[in-house]
Write a protein that holds these residues in place. Structure first.
Motif, PDB file in Angstrom:
ATOM      1  N   GLY A  13       0.807  -1.225   0.000  1.00 36.80           N
ATOM      2  CA  GLY A  13       0.000   0.000   0.000  1.00 36.80           C
ATOM      3  C   GLY A  13       0.833   1.265   0.000  1.00 36.80           C
ATOM      4  O   GLY A  13       0.360   2.337   0.375  1.00 36.80           O
ATOM      5  N   LYS A  14       2.087   1.149  -0.455  1.00 37.14           N
ATOM      6  CA  LYS A  14       2.962   2.341  -0.434  1.00 37.14           C
ATOM      7  C   LYS A  14       2.455   3.446  -1.371  1.00 37.14           C
ATOM      8  O   LYS A  14       2.616   4.628  -1.074  1.00 37.14           O
ATOM      9  CB  LYS A  14       4.418   1.978  -0.739  1.00 37.14           C
ATOM     10  CG  LYS A  14       4.657   1.470  -2.134  1.00 37.14           C
ATOM     11  CD  LYS A  14       6.065   0.968  -2.313  1.00 37.14           C
ATOM     12  CE  LYS A  14       6.224   0.323  -3.667  1.00 37.14           C
ATOM     13  NZ  LYS A  14       5.247  -0.749  -3.936  1.00 37.14           N
ATOM     14  N   GLN A 129       4.397  -1.371   5.931  1.00 38.06           N
ATOM     15  CA  GLN A 129       4.335  -2.822   6.156  1.00 38.06           C
ATOM     16  C   GLN A 129       2.891  -3.292   6.315  1.00 38.06           C
ATOM     17  O   GLN A 129       2.028  -2.549   6.778  1.00 38.06           O
ATOM     18  CB  GLN A 129       5.166  -3.215   7.376  1.00 38.06           C
ATOM     19  CG  GLN A 129       4.747  -2.545   8.677  1.00 38.06           C
ATOM     20  CD  GLN A 129       5.659  -2.916   9.837  1.00 38.06           C
ATOM     21  OE1 GLN A 129       6.645  -3.631   9.678  1.00 38.06           O
ATOM     22  NE2 GLN A 129       5.321  -2.442  11.027  1.00 38.06           N
ATOM     23  N   ALA A 130       2.674  -4.532   5.892  1.00 40.41           N
ATOM     24  CA  ALA A 130       1.344  -5.149   5.996  1.00 40.41           C
ATOM     25  C   ALA A 130       1.545  -6.652   6.102  1.00 40.41           C
ATOM     26  O   ALA A 130       2.545  -7.189   5.610  1.00 40.41           O
ATOM     27  CB  ALA A 130       0.504  -4.813   4.768  1.00 40.41           C
ATOM     28  N   ILE A 171       5.220   2.488   8.800  1.00 40.01           N
ATOM     29  CA  ILE A 171       3.772   2.744   8.776  1.00 40.01           C
ATOM     30  C   ILE A 171       3.090   1.387   8.682  1.00 40.01           C
ATOM     31  O   ILE A 171       3.483   0.546   7.859  1.00 40.01           O
ATOM     32  CB  ILE A 171       3.395   3.622   7.556  1.00 40.01           C
ATOM     33  CG1 ILE A 171       3.913   5.063   7.752  1.00 40.01           C
ATOM     34  CG2 ILE A 171       1.890   3.623   7.320  1.00 40.01           C
ATOM     35  CD1 ILE A 171       3.716   5.963   6.542  1.00 40.01           C
ATOM     36  N   ASN A 172       2.081   1.158   9.527  1.00 45.63           N
ATOM     37  CA  ASN A 172       1.329  -0.104   9.475  1.00 45.63           C
ATOM     38  C   ASN A 172       0.107   0.066   8.586  1.00 45.63           C
ATOM     39  O   ASN A 172      -0.735   0.910   8.853  1.00 45.63           O
ATOM     40  CB  ASN A 172       0.870  -0.509  10.881  1.00 45.63           C
ATOM     41  CG  ASN A 172       2.036  -0.969  11.728  1.00 45.63           C
ATOM     42  OD1 ASN A 172       2.872  -1.741  11.276  1.00 45.63           O
ATOM     43  ND2 ASN A 172       2.108  -0.480  12.953  1.00 45.63           N
ATOM     44  N   ASN A 173       0.023  -0.760   7.557  1.00 44.09           N
ATOM     45  CA  ASN A 173      -1.149  -0.723   6.681  1.00 44.09           C
ATOM     46  C   ASN A 173      -1.853  -2.072   6.760  1.00 44.09           C
ATOM     47  O   ASN A 173      -1.997  -2.789   5.776  1.00 44.09           O
ATOM     48  CB  ASN A 173      -0.729  -0.387   5.246  1.00 44.09           C
ATOM     49  CG  ASN A 173      -1.926  -0.117   4.359  1.00 44.09           C
ATOM     50  OD1 ASN A 173      -3.031   0.118   4.832  1.00 44.09           O
ATOM     51  ND2 ASN A 173      -1.725  -0.162   3.058  1.00 44.09           N
TER      52      ASN A 173
END
Length: 199
Positions: A13-14, A129-130, A171-173
């Motif tokens: 999701g960047k 990150q995911a 960043i947590n996605n």
């Protein structure tokens, strides 16, 4: 001006995060789109691709992406070869673009920041990150491809844990933690730090 990298594995999701930065008024350089543009417009790159992969690499003066993908992704040596054309050209193009920006900071969105050695030209790198299953599902839906095709692409990228461990900010996605507030906090922190540097 601060030069910020933004990276993450396939399906992380960047690009969504990059669009949020744009909404906040931050200029964003999209490395993938720029690489495609350079492959079509840069005469030196075009000639190298034709010499290495044949005249059929272009149809009606436009890059023949299905042909090139079929040739390049089936052979690790050919992948390495095309990357040796693309990475230096994109790095130079991004550096030129960065020099033209007038904002407090600018973002370079790229899947292969560490693989291309681009981090050397950046002040810090943000990682998106995911969970693996979520990344897999997103990539399959977005590109309308099979699980095997996604796995094959993932295998060509740096290990996700390794990539994230090299980033300065994460960043947590994961669809549990809201994305926009995380980006806003980072944005405000960066502006504060820049202000402090100029005091």
């Amino acid at each position: 001006m601060l030069r910020i990298g933004l990276t993450g594995g396939i399906g992380s999701g960047k690009t969504t995060v990059a669009k949020i930065f744009e909404v906040l008024g931050v200029p964003v350089y999209y490395a993938d789109a720029s690489a495609k543009r350079l492959m079509n417009e840069d005469p030196v790159m075009r000639q190298r691709i034709i010499t290495a992969f044949g005249e059929e690499s272009y149809i009606n003066d436009k890059l023949n992406r299905p042909y090139l993908a079929s040739v390049v992704f089936s052979d690790p040596e050919k992948t390495k070869l095309i990357n040796s054309f693309i990475h230096p050209a994109t790095l130079a193009d991004a550096a030129k673009w960065m020099d033209l920006q007038k904002s407090p900071y600018a973002v370079k969105e790229a899947a292969l920041i560490f693989e291309a050695g681009a981090e050397k030209h950046l002040d810090l790198v943000i990682g998106v990150q995911a969970p693996f299953e979520l990344r897999m599902q997103r990539a399959m839906e977005r590109d309308n491809i099979s699980e095997d095709a996604v796995r094959s692409r993932m295998e060509k990228q740096m290990d996700e844990a390794e990539k994230m461990s090299r980033c300065d900010i994460l960043i947590n996605n994961d669809e549990k933690e809201l994305l926009i507030p995380q980006v806003v906090v980072i944005h405000e922190q960066l502006l504060k730090n820049i202000e402090r540097l100029h005091c």
